[in-house]
Structures are given as C-alpha cells and as structure tokens.
Design a protein around this motif. Structure first.
Motif, PDB file in Angstrom:
ATOM      1  N   HIS A  76      -6.192  -1.706   5.755  1.00  0.00           N
ATOM      2  CA  HIS A  76      -5.924  -0.706   4.715  1.00  0.00           C
ATOM      3  C   HIS A  76      -4.678   0.122   5.064  1.00  0.00           C
ATOM      4  O   HIS A  76      -4.732   1.349   5.160  1.00  0.00           O
ATOM      5  CB  HIS A  76      -7.134   0.219   4.527  1.00  0.00           C
ATOM      6  CG  HIS A  76      -8.395  -0.510   4.195  1.00  0.00           C
ATOM      7  ND1 HIS A  76      -8.600  -1.165   3.000  1.00  0.00           N
ATOM      8  CD2 HIS A  76      -9.522  -0.722   4.928  1.00  0.00           C
ATOM      9  CE1 HIS A  76      -9.784  -1.728   2.986  1.00  0.00           C
ATOM     10  NE2 HIS A  76     -10.376  -1.481   4.148  1.00  0.00           N
TER      11      HIS A  76
ATOM     12  N   ASP B  51      -1.657   2.336   4.973  1.00  0.00           N
ATOM     13  CA  ASP B  51      -1.253   3.413   4.067  1.00  0.00           C
ATOM     14  C   ASP B  51       0.018   4.035   4.631  1.00  0.00           C
ATOM     15  O   ASP B  51      -0.013   4.691   5.678  1.00  0.00           O
ATOM     16  CB  ASP B  51      -2.377   4.442   3.969  1.00  0.00           C
ATOM     17  CG  ASP B  51      -2.055   5.559   2.978  1.00  0.00           C
ATOM     18  OD1 ASP B  51      -1.077   5.430   2.231  1.00  0.00           O
ATOM     19  OD2 ASP B  51      -2.797   6.558   2.971  1.00  0.00           O
TER      20      ASP B  51
ATOM     21  N   ALA C 204       0.865  -1.182   0.000  1.00  0.00           N
ATOM     22  CA  ALA C 204       0.000   0.000   0.000  1.00  0.00           C
ATOM     23  C   ALA C 204       0.889   1.214   0.000  1.00  0.00           C
ATOM     24  O   ALA C 204       1.756   1.339   0.847  1.00  0.00           O
ATOM     25  CB  ALA C 204      -0.901   0.002   1.226  1.00  0.00           C
TER      26      ALA C 204
ATOM     27  N   GLY D 269      -4.744  -6.245   4.768  1.00  0.00           N
ATOM     28  CA  GLY D 269      -5.756  -5.745   3.847  1.00  0.00           C
ATOM     29  C   GLY D 269      -6.958  -5.169   4.570  1.00  0.00           C
ATOM     30  O   GLY D 269      -7.505  -4.129   4.178  1.00  0.00           O
ATOM     31  N   GLU D 270      -7.377  -5.818   5.643  1.00  0.00           N
ATOM     32  CA  GLU D 270      -8.518  -5.327   6.414  1.00  0.00           C
ATOM     33  C   GLU D 270      -8.230  -3.958   7.034  1.00  0.00           C
ATOM     34  O   GLU D 270      -9.135  -3.131   7.203  1.00  0.00           O
ATOM     35  CB  GLU D 270      -8.860  -6.331   7.518  1.00  0.00           C
ATOM     36  CG  GLU D 270      -9.408  -7.660   7.004  1.00  0.00           C
ATOM     37  CD  GLU D 270      -9.516  -8.704   8.104  1.00  0.00           C
ATOM     38  OE1 GLU D 270      -8.966  -8.463   9.202  1.00  0.00           O
ATOM     39  OE2 GLU D 270     -10.129  -9.762   7.864  1.00  0.00           O
TER      40      GLU D 270
END
Length: 213
Positions: free
Chosen positions: A177, A179, A23, A174-175
């Motif tokens: 997110h 960044d 990400a 992934g859950e």
C-alpha cells in the motif's frame, strides 16, 4: 590517469509492459515523505539520504565548480532518492514472497568481481556514485539489492526486463500500500524503477564500472 571503457550488458531499453500501480500521497501522514507497508519514510530520513550523496559528491571532486556541476546533473536527487528507497522496499517484499534470500558472501563476491573490473575499490565507489547516486557507505547495500533482483527474476524464470518480474513488483507494491507524499510525485512501480536509475536494472553477472583510473 587514463580512462578505460568497460562494456556492460544492459537490459532492453524498451522495458516490457507490466501492470502499473499508482498510489497518491495524502495528508494522513504528516512529516512522511512516503508510507510503505505501514512504515513511514520521514522527510528527515529522506533528507539524510540526500545529504549522504551530496557529501560524497563534494568529497569526490577537486573544487566547487565541479561540485556545482555534479549538483546540476542530479537536480532531481531528492525525488529520485525517495523513489529508490520505496522501490528497494518493494523489491525486498517481492523477494520474500518468492523465498529469495541473499547472503553476505554473495555480496562480497559480487563486490570483489566488480572491483577487479573497475580497477579497484575506489574506482568502483566513484563510478557507482557518479552513475547511480549511490554513496560509498551504501554500496554493499545496493549490491545486495542487485543480487536480490536477479535471484527474484531467476525464481520467476524471467529476467528483470520481462513482464513476470514487473508483475511481481506490482503485486508487492500493492501489498505494501505505497503512499507517496504528492510533493514527490505519484508512485508507479515501473516508472519509479526507471526514474531512480537503479543499478539493479542491469545484468549483475556482467555489469562493470565504466570509469577507472
């Protein structure tokens, strides 16, 4: 003073391939070093953690030359610290998803065992600082994460070198997110674990500090 070598069982050097999740950071979160699960890790929070390590390193050596050598050996400390902070949150999420919990008694029992192997509390703290960049005030927190990783692996009928474990971390990543601010690189859950040199990538039932007085 003398040096005693202790044997620690480490995971396979070639970590099994796992789904990789990257990400990239952006400018949507000014002042953030990273955003994980909607929560910011600010640049100030990151710098505070780095300062904790530098302060502990300075206190652990006798003179400025040794301190500068320690800085040289940990030249990527800021990036590695952020990756560790993110990875810890990812591990926590994966553990919760699997119903894994860790008690204070488990942490204390592990610390007691490691102190016995290292030759004392001070020796353990010094080893964790030198090997992993974990300052003494964060030692118990780090040991909890080690136990959490091992219990998660056991719940998955795997160990921390196997694809099932890394798949769970990738799913949690992934859950959340993740960044990452681009100045600290791009987030990759498996690479982050390797680069951060996290102690929980070792067998916590046998790992021992490798330096003792």
């Amino acid at each position: 003073m003398h040096r005693r070598r202790r044997t620690a069982l480490v995971l396979s050097a070639a970590i099994a391939a796992a789904p990789l999740l990257a990400a990239c950071g952006n400018d949507a979160h000014p002042g953030a070093a990273a955003v994980v699960g909607g929560q910011r890790i600010t640049v100030a929070q990151l710098q505070s953690r780095v300062d904790e390590v530098r302060s502990a390193q300075r206190s652990a050596v006798a003179d400025e030359t040794q301190y500068q050598q320690a800085i040289t050996r940990t030249g990527t400390l800021t990036r590695d610290t952020l990756h560790q902070m993110v990875l810890d949150r990812v591990l926590d999420r994966a553990a919760r998803d699997s119903g894994v919990t860790v008690s204070a008694r488990e942490v204390q029992d592990m610390r007691t065992g490691l102190e016995q192997q290292a030759g004392g509390s001070k020796q353990l703290e010094t080893a964790w600082l030198q090997q992993y960049g974990v300052p003494p005030k964060r030692l118990d927190e780090n040991l909890r994460l080690q136990i959490e990783a091992q219990k998660l692996a056991a719940a998955l009928h795997a160990d921390t070198s196997q694809p099932a474990f890394w798949k769970a971390l990738s799913t949690a990543s992934g859950e959340l997110h993740v960044d990452l601010n681009p100045r600290y690189g791009a987030w990759d859950v498996q690479k982050g674990g390797v680069e951060a040199k996290t102690p929980w990538l070792r067998n916590v039932s046998t790992v021992a500090a490798q330096q003792a007085a």
